[in-house]
Design a protein around this motif. Structure first.
Motif, PDB file in Angstrom:
ATOM      1  N   LEU A 132       0.824  -1.200   0.000  1.00 32.55           N
ATOM      2  CA  LEU A 132       0.000   0.000   0.000  1.00 32.55           C
ATOM      3  C   LEU A 132       0.868   1.263   0.000  1.00 32.55           C
ATOM      4  CD1 LEU A 132      -2.961  -0.842   2.414  1.00 32.55           C
ATOM      5  CD2 LEU A 132      -2.773  -1.164  -0.059  1.00 32.55           C
ATOM      6  N   ALA A 133       1.986   1.221   0.725  1.00 30.99           N
ATOM      7  CA  ALA A 133       2.907   2.359   0.707  1.00 30.99           C
ATOM      8  C   ALA A 133       3.467   2.578  -0.695  1.00 30.99           C
ATOM      9  CB  ALA A 133       4.038   2.130   1.706  1.00 30.99           C
ATOM     10  N   SER A 134       3.798   1.474  -1.381  1.00 29.42           N
ATOM     11  CA  SER A 134       4.304   1.590  -2.755  1.00 29.42           C
ATOM     12  C   SER A 134       3.227   2.127  -3.697  1.00 29.42           C
ATOM     13  CB  SER A 134       4.793   0.226  -3.249  1.00 29.42           C
ATOM     14  OG  SER A 134       5.882  -0.235  -2.479  1.00 29.42           O
ATOM     15  N   ALA A 135       1.993   1.667  -3.505  1.00 29.49           N
ATOM     16  CA  ALA A 135       0.893   2.135  -4.349  1.00 29.49           C
ATOM     17  C   ALA A 135       0.636   3.624  -4.146  1.00 29.49           C
ATOM     18  CB  ALA A 135      -0.369   1.331  -4.065  1.00 29.49           C
ATOM     19  N   HIS A 346       5.680  -1.630  -9.720  1.00 35.24           N
ATOM     20  CA  HIS A 346       6.028  -3.056  -9.688  1.00 35.24           C
ATOM     21  C   HIS A 346       5.815  -3.642  -8.296  1.00 35.24           C
ATOM     22  CE1 HIS A 346       8.909  -6.403  -9.029  1.00 35.24           C
ATOM     23  NE2 HIS A 346       8.521  -6.764 -10.231  1.00 35.24           N
ATOM     24  N   ASP A 347       6.305  -2.958  -7.256  1.00 36.41           N
ATOM     25  CA  ASP A 347       6.167  -3.473  -5.892  1.00 36.41           C
ATOM     26  C   ASP A 347       4.706  -3.514  -5.457  1.00 36.41           C
ATOM     27  OD1 ASP A 347       8.889  -3.719  -5.767  1.00 36.41           O
ATOM     28  OD2 ASP A 347       9.207  -1.852  -4.664  1.00 36.41           O
ATOM     29  N   ALA A 348       3.911  -2.519  -5.887  1.00 35.40           N
ATOM     30  CA  ALA A 348       2.515  -2.448  -5.461  1.00 35.40           C
ATOM     31  C   ALA A 348       1.683  -3.568  -6.056  1.00 35.40           C
ATOM     32  CB  ALA A 348       1.923  -1.086  -5.839  1.00 35.40           C
ATOM     33  N   LEU A 349       1.945  -3.905  -7.307  1.00 35.53           N
ATOM     34  CA  LEU A 349       1.086  -4.847  -8.022  1.00 35.53           C
ATOM     35  C   LEU A 349       1.688  -6.238  -8.164  1.00 35.53           C
ATOM     36  CD1 LEU A 349      -0.127  -2.463 -10.884  1.00 35.53           C
ATOM     37  CD2 LEU A 349      -1.180  -2.886  -8.652  1.00 35.53           C
ATOM     38  N   ARG A 355      -3.438  -7.067  -5.047  1.00 34.01           N
ATOM     39  CA  ARG A 355      -3.521  -6.151  -6.188  1.00 34.01           C
ATOM     40  C   ARG A 355      -4.730  -5.225  -6.097  1.00 34.01           C
ATOM     41  NH1 ARG A 355      -2.014  -9.324 -11.286  1.00 34.01           N
ATOM     42  NH2 ARG A 355      -0.023  -9.339 -10.129  1.00 34.01           N
ATOM     43  N   ASP A 356      -5.878  -5.731  -5.647  1.00 36.75           N
ATOM     44  CA  ASP A 356      -7.075  -4.888  -5.572  1.00 36.75           C
ATOM     45  C   ASP A 356      -6.874  -3.719  -4.606  1.00 36.75           C
ATOM     46  OD1 ASP A 356      -8.412  -6.433  -7.391  1.00 36.75           O
ATOM     47  OD2 ASP A 356      -9.443  -7.657  -5.890  1.00 36.75           O
ATOM     48  N   ALA A 357      -6.365  -4.020  -3.421  1.00 34.13           N
ATOM     49  CA  ALA A 357      -6.136  -2.965  -2.429  1.00 34.13           C
ATOM     50  C   ALA A 357      -5.099  -1.966  -2.926  1.00 34.13           C
ATOM     51  CB  ALA A 357      -5.685  -3.582  -1.106  1.00 34.13           C
ATOM     52  N   ALA A 358      -4.056  -2.469  -3.583  1.00 34.66           N
ATOM     53  CA  ALA A 358      -3.025  -1.577  -4.112  1.00 34.66           C
ATOM     54  C   ALA A 358      -3.584  -0.663  -5.196  1.00 34.66           C
ATOM     55  CB  ALA A 358      -1.853  -2.396  -4.650  1.00 34.66           C
ATOM     56  N   LEU A 359      -4.447  -1.212  -6.059  1.00 33.97           N
ATOM     57  CA  LEU A 359      -5.051  -0.389  -7.113  1.00 33.97           C
ATOM     58  C   LEU A 359      -5.958   0.694  -6.533  1.00 33.97           C
ATOM     59  CD1 LEU A 359      -5.898  -2.952  -9.941  1.00 33.97           C
ATOM     60  CD2 LEU A 359      -4.435  -0.940 -10.139  1.00 33.97           C
ATOM     61  N   VAL A 360      -6.719   0.350  -5.498  1.00 37.51           N
ATOM     62  CA  VAL A 360      -7.568   1.356  -4.852  1.00 37.51           C
ATOM     63  C   VAL A 360      -6.702   2.482  -4.287  1.00 37.51           C
ATOM     64  CG1 VAL A 360      -9.088   1.775  -2.873  1.00 37.51           C
ATOM     65  CG2 VAL A 360      -9.464  -0.213  -4.342  1.00 37.51           C
ATOM     66  N   TRP A 379      -6.058   9.765   2.052  1.00 40.81           N
ATOM     67  CA  TRP A 379      -7.279   9.007   1.770  1.00 40.81           C
ATOM     68  C   TRP A 379      -6.986   7.761   0.941  1.00 40.81           C
ATOM     69  CZ3 TRP A 379     -10.736   9.858   5.060  1.00 40.81           C
ATOM     70  CH2 TRP A 379     -10.984  11.147   5.564  1.00 40.81           C
ATOM     71  N   GLY A 380      -5.970   7.831   0.094  1.00 43.39           N
ATOM     72  CA  GLY A 380      -5.581   6.637  -0.643  1.00 43.39           C
ATOM     73  C   GLY A 380      -5.165   5.518   0.285  1.00 43.39           C
ATOM     74  N   LEU A 381      -4.368   5.863   1.325  1.00 49.53           N
ATOM     75  CA  LEU A 381      -3.968   4.853   2.308  1.00 49.53           C
ATOM     76  C   LEU A 381      -5.165   4.342   3.101  1.00 49.53           C
ATOM     77  CD1 LEU A 381      -0.601   5.973   3.968  1.00 49.53           C
ATOM     78  CD2 LEU A 381      -1.027   3.998   2.507  1.00 49.53           C
ATOM     79  N   VAL A 382      -6.068   5.246   3.485  1.00 48.60           N
ATOM     80  CA  VAL A 382      -7.238   4.835   4.269  1.00 48.60           C
ATOM     81  C   VAL A 382      -8.119   3.881   3.464  1.00 48.60           C
ATOM     82  CG1 VAL A 382      -9.386   5.650   5.320  1.00 48.60           C
ATOM     83  CG2 VAL A 382      -7.238   6.879   5.725  1.00 48.60           C
ATOM     84  N   LEU A 383      -8.460   4.272   2.230  1.00 52.48           N
ATOM     85  CA  LEU A 383      -9.342   3.444   1.405  1.00 52.48           C
ATOM     86  C   LEU A 383      -8.676   2.123   1.021  1.00 52.48           C
ATOM     87  CD1 LEU A 383     -10.840   6.248  -0.870  1.00 52.48           C
ATOM     88  CD2 LEU A 383     -11.961   5.071   1.034  1.00 52.48           C
ATOM     89  N   GLY A 384      -7.400   2.197   0.677  1.00 57.20           N
ATOM     90  CA  GLY A 384      -6.679   0.969   0.359  1.00 57.20           C
ATOM     91  C   GLY A 384      -6.552   0.059   1.567  1.00 57.20           C
ATOM     92  N   GLY A 385      -6.342   0.661   2.746  1.00 56.74           N
ATOM     93  CA  GLY A 385      -6.264  -0.139   3.959  1.00 56.74           C
ATOM     94  C   GLY A 385      -7.578  -0.829   4.281  1.00 56.74           C
ATOM     95  N   LEU A 386      -8.694  -0.120   4.110  1.00 50.67           N
ATOM     96  CA  LEU A 386     -10.000  -0.733   4.328  1.00 50.67           C
ATOM     97  C   LEU A 386     -10.243  -1.884   3.348  1.00 50.67           C
ATOM     98  CD1 LEU A 386     -12.194   2.450   4.944  1.00 50.67           C
ATOM     99  CD2 LEU A 386     -11.486   0.739   6.639  1.00 50.67           C
ATOM    100  N   CYS A 387      -9.850  -1.670   2.096  1.00 50.64           N
ATOM    101  CA  CYS A 387      -9.982  -2.732   1.092  1.00 50.64           C
ATOM    102  C   CYS A 387      -9.132  -3.941   1.473  1.00 50.64           C
ATOM    103  CB  CYS A 387      -9.577  -2.180  -0.274  1.00 50.64           C
ATOM    104  SG  CYS A 387      -9.729  -3.355  -1.636  1.00 50.64           S
ATOM    105  N   HIS A 388      -7.921  -3.687   1.905  1.00 52.38           N
ATOM    106  CA  HIS A 388      -7.010  -4.761   2.307  1.00 52.38           C
ATOM    107  C   HIS A 388      -7.597  -5.561   3.476  1.00 52.38           C
ATOM    108  CE1 HIS A 388      -3.142  -6.709   3.214  1.00 52.38           C
ATOM    109  NE2 HIS A 388      -3.378  -6.413   4.483  1.00 52.38           N
ATOM    110  N   LEU A 389      -8.090  -4.850   4.488  1.00 51.00           N
ATOM    111  CA  LEU A 389      -8.669  -5.530   5.651  1.00 51.00           C
ATOM    112  C   LEU A 389      -9.918  -6.318   5.287  1.00 51.00           C
ATOM    113  CD1 LEU A 389      -8.267  -2.742   8.376  1.00 51.00           C
ATOM    114  CD2 LEU A 389      -6.962  -4.872   8.182  1.00 51.00           C
ATOM    115  N   THR A 390     -10.758  -5.728   4.440  1.00 50.15           N
ATOM    116  CA  THR A 390     -11.999  -6.392   4.048  1.00 50.15           C
ATOM    117  C   THR A 390     -11.721  -7.686   3.281  1.00 50.15           C
ATOM    118  OG1 THR A 390     -13.150  -4.274   3.922  1.00 50.15           O
ATOM    119  CG2 THR A 390     -14.152  -6.138   2.764  1.00 50.15           C
ATOM    120  N   LEU A 391     -10.835  -7.631   2.307  1.00 50.11           N
ATOM    121  CA  LEU A 391     -10.539  -8.811   1.483  1.00 50.11           C
ATOM    122  C   LEU A 391      -9.869  -9.911   2.290  1.00 50.11           C
ATOM    123  CD1 LEU A 391      -9.352  -7.077  -1.818  1.00 50.11           C
ATOM    124  CD2 LEU A 391     -11.541  -8.189  -1.378  1.00 50.11           C
TER     125      LEU A 391
END
Length: 395
Positions: A132-135, A346-349, A355-360, A379-391
């Motif tokens: 997520l940091a890379s994304a 590259h690191d993000a994906l 991949r889904d959380a990184a893309l978000v 907000w990118g980190l927040v939304l991606g983090g929520l996606c990561h936790l949910t999945l």
């Protein structure tokens, strides 16, 4: 043998790739946001010698922290003024006056120092997954990569010359590709009459003491928003950039504490807020700065030296940087960040399950969205983090 060792050590500090990365980082940092700082200083009521003192304080503060933190941790740590904070100040200072503005700056820096000393910021950032940091870093840098080609619309010959120099040097002298592209751009701009260096006055800037005055309305209306914007829009992505580039050994707490303490020391001279840099730091963390990641801290030290120079000569250096065409600055920033942008994507994906959380995170950050006055990187980190936790919770 000692003489050879000493000579080798000196040569290691004089590599053109380190010097150029540091210079480009400072060039991009100043030219991209110094106008906002001028507006903030004007809104606070600073004029003439006081404005020069603002530039002195910011340059000295960034220079000392860049050099000190990079040497202390042997990592390309780069600091900057709070650009979102300056934009906030330019629109929110109103009629509180210069003295209360300085008091608000001191209060904000005290809060930043407290965050570092208590260690809560370190704990929060330890929860951020590296993909997520890379994304987020890729989302921040995407605009700079695209601006490389957008700038062709204004000065196609200049940008094409720089791109050609970069690609040719990439084959023959890869370490010097970015500085050679910058040199080609400066020569081309000069031949086109695009550099205006007349009227520069190299008079050193002098610090001016501006006594603070504290008030509750200024604390609530200025200090707290400045603190929130600086932490969420600057320090969060700044530390994430370090993590994304593999510098996980660098603790967050001392970095935050020292930037806050520097702000407390220099606020009465105009240093309104200091924080970790993200975009300009990525230039010093690029493989173009040094293929050896353990040596890239030297680029940050050189950036600190250039920052000290900008502080000593204040507005004069700002005018010098302003002499460079906008297209040249946009092009060299894009070229300098290509390697970091590619590595971050590259690191993000890389891992399909993330991949889904990184893309978000990537898309939300690149969108430039702003909610509640907080920028898209947070907000990118927040939304991606929520996606990561949910999945992962679903699995």
């Amino acid at each position: 043998m000692n003489a050879d060792t000493t000579a080798g050590g000196i040569a290691g500090w004089l590599r053109i790739s380190h010097i150029s990365a540091g210079f480009i980082a400072v060039l991009v940092g100043y030219t991209s946001s110094v106008a906002i700082v001028f507006q903030a200083a004007g809104a606070a009521g600073a004029h003439g010698a006081q404005l020069a003192s603002w530039m002195w304080a910011l340059g000295i503060g960034m220079g000392v922290t860049c050099i000190g933190l990079a040497l202390a941790w042997r990592a390309p740590v780069l600091t900057a003024w709070s650009t979102p904070g300056a934009a906030l100040l330019a629109t929110s200072l109103g009629d509180i006056g210069l003295a209360q503005s300085i008091g608000a700056f001191l209060a904000c820096s005290a809060l930043i120092t407290l965050c570092g000393l208590t260690g809560w910021f370190q704990k929060i950032m330890d929860w951020v997954p590296r993909h997520l940091a890379s994304a987020m870093l890729a989302g921040i840098l995407l605009r700079f990569g695209m601006d490389l080609f957008v700038s062709m619309q204004g000065r196609p010959l200049l940008v094409c010359v720089m791109l050609a120099a970069f690609l040719l040097a990439r084959r023959a002298l890869p370490r010097y590709a970015v500085p050679l592209a910058l040199a080609a751009g400066i020569v081309c701009a000069a031949l086109q009459g695009g550099l205006s260096l007349s009227g520069l006055d190299w008079t050193p800037a002098r610090p001016v003491w501006m006594p603070p005055e504290f008030s509750f309305p200024a604390f609530v209306g200025v200090a707290l928003p400045l603190f929130i914007v600086t932490m969420t829009s600057q320090n969060v992505p700044g530390l994430a950039v370090l993590r994304a580039n593999g510098y996980t050994h660098v603790p967050a707490s001392p970095l935050i504490s020292w930037t806050g303490a520097t702000g407390m020391l220099l606020a009465p001279f105009g240093g309104f807020a200091f924080n970790l840099a993200a975009i300009t730091a990525a230039i010093c963390m690029s493989p173009d700065a040094d293929p050896d990641a353990t040596q890239r801290y030297k680029a940050s030290v050189w950036a600190g030296i250039f920052y000290l120079f900008t502080g000593l000569f204040g507005a004069t250096v700002v005018a010098l940087f302003a002499a460079f065409p906008h297209e040249l600055v946009a092009a060299i920033a894009g070229l300098a960040l290509l390697g970091t942008l590619g590595g971050s994507i590259h690191d993000a994906l890389q891992a399909p399950e993330h991949r889904d959380a990184a893309l978000v995170t990537f898309l939300a950050t690149a969108s430039g969205m702003s909610l509640l006055g907080i920028g898209s990187a947070f907000w990118g980190l927040v939304l991606g983090g929520l996606c990561h936790l949910t999945l992962h919770r679903r699995k």
